[in-house]
Motif scaffolding. Structure first.
Motif, short mmCIF file in Angstrom:
data_model
loop_
_atom_site.label_atom_id
_atom_site.label_comp_id
_atom_site.label_asym_id
_atom_site.label_seq_id
_atom_site.Cartn_x
_atom_site.Cartn_y
_atom_site.Cartn_z
N THR A 207 0.83 -1.20 0.00
CA THR A 207 0.00 0.00 0.00
C THR A 207 0.86 1.25 0.00
O THR A 207 2.02 1.21 0.43
N ALA A 208 0.30 2.33 -0.47
CA ALA A 208 1.04 3.59 -0.55
C ALA A 208 0.93 4.43 0.70
O ALA A 208 1.47 5.53 0.75
N HIS A 209 0.26 3.93 1.72
CA HIS A 209 0.02 4.73 2.92
C HIS A 209 0.54 4.01 4.15
O HIS A 209 0.38 2.78 4.28
N ALA A 210 1.16 4.78 5.05
CA ALA A 210 1.75 4.19 6.25
C ALA A 210 0.68 3.57 7.14
O ALA A 210 0.90 2.50 7.73
N ARG A 211 -0.47 4.23 7.27
CA ARG A 211 -1.53 3.67 8.12
C ARG A 211 -2.03 2.34 7.57
O ARG A 211 -2.31 1.42 8.33
N GLY A 212 -2.17 2.25 6.25
CA GLY A 212 -2.62 0.99 5.67
C GLY A 212 -1.60 -0.11 5.84
O GLY A 212 -1.95 -1.27 6.12
N ALA A 213 -0.31 0.24 5.69
CA ALA A 213 0.74 -0.77 5.86
C ALA A 213 0.80 -1.28 7.29
O ALA A 213 0.88 -2.49 7.53
N SER A 214 0.77 -0.36 8.25
CA SER A 214 0.81 -0.79 9.65
C SER A 214 -0.47 -1.52 10.03
O SER A 214 -0.43 -2.51 10.78
N GLY A 215 -1.61 -1.08 9.52
CA GLY A 215 -2.86 -1.76 9.82
C GLY A 215 -2.89 -3.18 9.31
O GLY A 215 -3.36 -4.10 10.00
N THR A 216 -2.37 -3.40 8.09
CA THR A 216 -2.33 -4.75 7.54
C THR A 216 -1.40 -5.64 8.34
O THR A 216 -1.71 -6.81 8.64
N ALA A 217 -0.24 -5.11 8.71
CA ALA A 217 0.71 -5.91 9.50
C ALA A 217 0.15 -6.22 10.88
O ALA A 217 0.31 -7.34 11.39
N LEU A 218 -0.53 -5.26 11.49
CA LEU A 218 -1.12 -5.51 12.81
C LEU A 218 -2.27 -6.49 12.71
O LEU A 218 -2.56 -7.21 13.68
N ALA A 219 -2.96 -6.52 11.57
CA ALA A 219 -3.99 -7.53 11.39
C ALA A 219 -3.38 -8.93 11.37
O ALA A 219 -3.97 -9.90 11.87
N VAL A 220 -2.17 -9.05 10.81
CA VAL A 220 -1.47 -10.34 10.84
C VAL A 220 -1.10 -10.71 12.28
O VAL A 220 -1.21 -11.88 12.68
N VAL A 221 -0.68 -9.71 13.07
CA VAL A 221 -0.39 -9.97 14.48
C VAL A 221 -1.65 -10.47 15.19
O VAL A 221 -1.61 -11.45 15.95
N GLY A 222 -2.78 -9.79 14.95
CA GLY A 222 -4.03 -10.22 15.57
C GLY A 222 -4.45 -11.61 15.13
O GLY A 222 -4.92 -12.42 15.95
N LEU A 223 -4.27 -11.91 13.84
CA LEU A 223 -4.61 -13.24 13.33
C LEU A 223 -3.74 -14.31 13.99
O LEU A 223 -4.22 -15.40 14.34
N ALA A 224 -2.46 -14.00 14.18
CA ALA A 224 -1.56 -14.96 14.83
C ALA A 224 -2.02 -15.24 16.26
O ALA A 224 -2.00 -16.39 16.72
N TYR A 225 -2.46 -14.19 16.95
CA TYR A 225 -2.93 -14.39 18.33
C TYR A 225 -4.21 -15.23 18.35
O TYR A 225 -4.37 -16.11 19.19
N VAL A 226 -5.12 -14.95 17.43
CA VAL A 226 -6.39 -15.67 17.39
C VAL A 226 -6.15 -17.15 17.06
O VAL A 226 -6.76 -18.05 17.67
N LEU A 227 -5.29 -17.42 16.09
CA LEU A 227 -4.99 -18.82 15.75
C LEU A 227 -4.39 -19.55 16.94
O LEU A 227 -4.75 -20.70 17.23
N ARG A 228 -3.47 -18.90 17.62
CA ARG A 228 -2.87 -19.52 18.80
C ARG A 228 -3.91 -19.78 19.88
O ARG A 228 -3.97 -20.88 20.46
N ALA A 229 -4.76 -18.78 20.15
CA ALA A 229 -5.78 -18.93 21.20
C ALA A 229 -6.77 -20.04 20.84
O ALA A 229 -7.14 -20.85 21.69
N ALA A 230 -7.19 -20.07 19.58
CA ALA A 230 -8.16 -21.09 19.17
C ALA A 230 -7.55 -22.48 19.25
O ALA A 230 -8.19 -23.43 19.72
N GLY A 231 -6.29 -22.62 18.81
CA GLY A 231 -5.67 -23.93 18.87
C GLY A 231 -5.44 -24.42 20.28
O GLY A 231 -5.69 -25.59 20.59
N ASP A 232 -4.98 -23.55 21.17
CA ASP A 232 -4.72 -23.97 22.54
C ASP A 232 -6.00 -24.26 23.30
O ASP A 232 -6.03 -25.14 24.17
#
Length: 553
Positions: A207-232
């Motif tokens: 993306t051409a915008h810093a907010r979009g780039a950080s938002g997408t990366a933080l969504a990956v962080v959130g997805l990683a947490y959710v996958l971990r929580a669901a699996g455990d």
């Protein structure tokens, strides 16, 4: 005929060296980035380090006897408890070290990921968005220098944090795992940080915008947490192994001390970083791989108003926080029915709950959780309330204010979205908390109670926005000091209840004057006074903005 002459001794025009390295200038950019982050990075690192040491000390106090630790095992050995903490294997030998890893590693991995993502976006995409990267790259600076410098700073920050954690926890003498466990615990944080820094190295190319780039990366962080929580929570190891947070937790510091899961983090980070460098060659400076969607030929009437423009600029962040707080509330609500069993036998927490009003355990626990949800909502409010400052420093405010648009209307549009949007995300947090809480306890009356308890924190959010606008209006260079309000509110409002901070510290926070619903009775006077204080702060801040000079480009 004309001839161009060069004065003797004049420097040659700067430009890219023919055949120069794509990493030319990286060392200089690293030094420049460290100079810019000389305050931000130490604050991040010390906060994570001191927070971990304080938690380790509090665990010793809360679970001092074997009986207390046995109660903790019983309370954590449930799907809800494992979802909020980590894999069940830690419970087999629940000493202080394994308890720290079980309860804190997954949570702090998210914070380390946040720090790393912000480092990458700040020194890459944000530099391109403001035009500074193009200016720098017009000199002898390689194409990959900015990304390499940002990754180097992220690596350095995570290694310093890992070293501090290893030394601090080894000195604390947790008693089970010793130096090897402490070194692995610190290294796990660094591994998680490097993974999410590498993920951000890819999202900044998209993306051409810093907010979009950080938002997408933080969504990956959130997805990683959710996958971990669901699996455990369901004992599905395969699902947890899809998450980098699951990888670092399965290194089992102070239990098995397994280093090989960190190699997965290193390999994944290397692949993502390489992909980031490769993708950067397929786009222009300042552009993203994802093409900009063409807008409508004419703007709508709503977009032509200050409020409509502000809502358009904030809508992505507002939607993200709304969805995140709804899910966060639902996660806490899912364990509300098990709260009494989880907290049984922990005297310090029982005393903290009793100080909230002496209601039932579920209601008292809900009032403590509500502080956490309100603080996260306050994070959105501060980000939205400081958006006018970003618009001003980027030079986008000047052409708007050169028209007939007044400063008060322009800043007021952003402020209205910050205060109104904060109330909306509070409502969504209370709704998710109430729906899941009512389902887990079988008490349908909790839904309106928890929604009302969430909305009761709205005046405190408005005061937070007022503090931000006062700093923006009168002391724009110090406007980031508004972050003190949510951080302080979390420390004294949540941790202070457990660690028994004096009452006067809680009274310094606007959130400390909100009735602790649903454990306590409703009191309208503090909410009215907070609303009046917020109105006064907003008026004061807008007055200062009208009187000061505008930062121009």
């Amino acid at each position: 005929m004309t001839a161009a002459t060069t004065a003797p001794g004049a420097p040659a025009p700067a430009g890219p060296a023919a055949g120069g390295s794509a990493l030319a200038g990286t060392r200089t950019l690293v030094r420049f980035a460290l100079r810019r982050d000389r305050i931000r990075l130490p604050v991040w690192i010390l906060a994570l380090f001191l927070g971990t040491l304080a938690t380790a000390d509090s665990l010793r106090t809360l679970y001092s006897s074997p009986e207390d630790r046995a109660n903790a095992v019983r309370s954590m050995d449930s799907p809800a408890g494992l979802a909020m903490s980590g894999p069940r294997h830690y419970l087999d030998d629940y000493g202080f070290g394994s308890m720290l890893s079980h309860q804190m590693l997954g949570f702090t991995a998210v914070l380390v990921g946040l720090m790393s993502v912000l480092i990458i976006t700040r020194h890459t995409r944000a530099e391109e968005e403001t035009g500074r990267a193009e200016l720098v790259r017009s000199t002898v600076v390689g194409r990959h220098a900015h990304l390499a410098a940002a990754l180097s700073v992220a690596v350095l920050a995570n290694l310093v944090l890992a070293l501090l954690l290893a030394l601090g926890l080894a000195g604390a003498g947790l008693g089970d795992g010793g130096t090897a466990g402490s070194l692995l615990y610190g290294s796990a944080h660094a591994a998680a940080g490097l993974v999410f820094a590498a993920v951000a190295a890819v999202t900044v190319q998209v993306t051409a915008h810093a907010r979009g780039a950080s938002g997408t990366a933080l969504a990956v962080v959130g997805l990683a947490y959710v996958l971990r929580a669901a699996g455990d929570s369901v004992g599905n190891g395969a699902l947890s192994w899809l998450s980098p947070i699951g990888w670092v937790q399965r290194s089992y510091p102070y239990v098995d001390d397994r280093w090989w899961p960190l190699l997965l983090c290193a390999g994944f980070a290397a692949v993502c970083a390489a992909a980031g460098f490769a993708l950067s060659t397929r786009r222009d400076v300042g552009a993203g791989l994802r093409p900009e969607r063409p807008g409508r030929p004419t703007a709508s009437d709503v977009l032509a108003t200050p409020l409509g423009l502000a809502l358009r600029l904030h809508r992505g962040m507002l939607a993200g926080f709304g969805a995140g707080l709804f899910l966060m509330g639902a996660m806490y609500g899912s364990i509300l029915g098990d709260a009494e069993e989880m907290l049984e036998g922990i005297d310090e927490i029982q005393e903290a709950l009793d100080r909230l009003g002496g209601a039932g355990v579920a209601e008292s626990f809900a009032s403590m959780v509500m502080v956490v949800l309100a603080v996260v909502a306050a994070v959105y409010v501060v980000m939205a309330a400081l958006r006018p400052r970003s618009e001003e420093t980027a030079g986008r405010a000047e052409p708007l204010l050169a028209t007939g648009l007044s400063r008060a209307r322009w800043a007021g549009g952003h402020l209205a979205v910050a205060m109104g949007g904060g109330t909306v995300v509070l409502l969504l947090a209370g709704l998710g908390f109430g729906l899941a809480g009512a389902a887990s306890t079988g008490d349908g009356s909790l839904l309106p109670e928890l929604v009302g308890a969430a909305l009761a924190h709205a005046p405190a959010l408005w005061v937070t926005a007022g503090v931000a606008v006062v700093l923006f209006g009168w002391f724009p260079r110090a406007s980031r000091a508004a972050w003190i309000v949510p951080v302080y509110a979390f420390v004294v409002g949540y941790l202070g209840q457990i660690l028994r901070f004096p009452d006067w510290m809680n009274n310094l926070s606007p959130f400390g004057h909100v009735p602790r619903l649903p454990a306590a009775d409703m009191d309208w006077l503090p909410l009215l006074l907070l609303s009046l204080v917020a109105a006064g702060l907003v008026w004061l801040g807008l007055t200062g903005f009208r009187r000061r000079d505008l930062e121009t480009k």
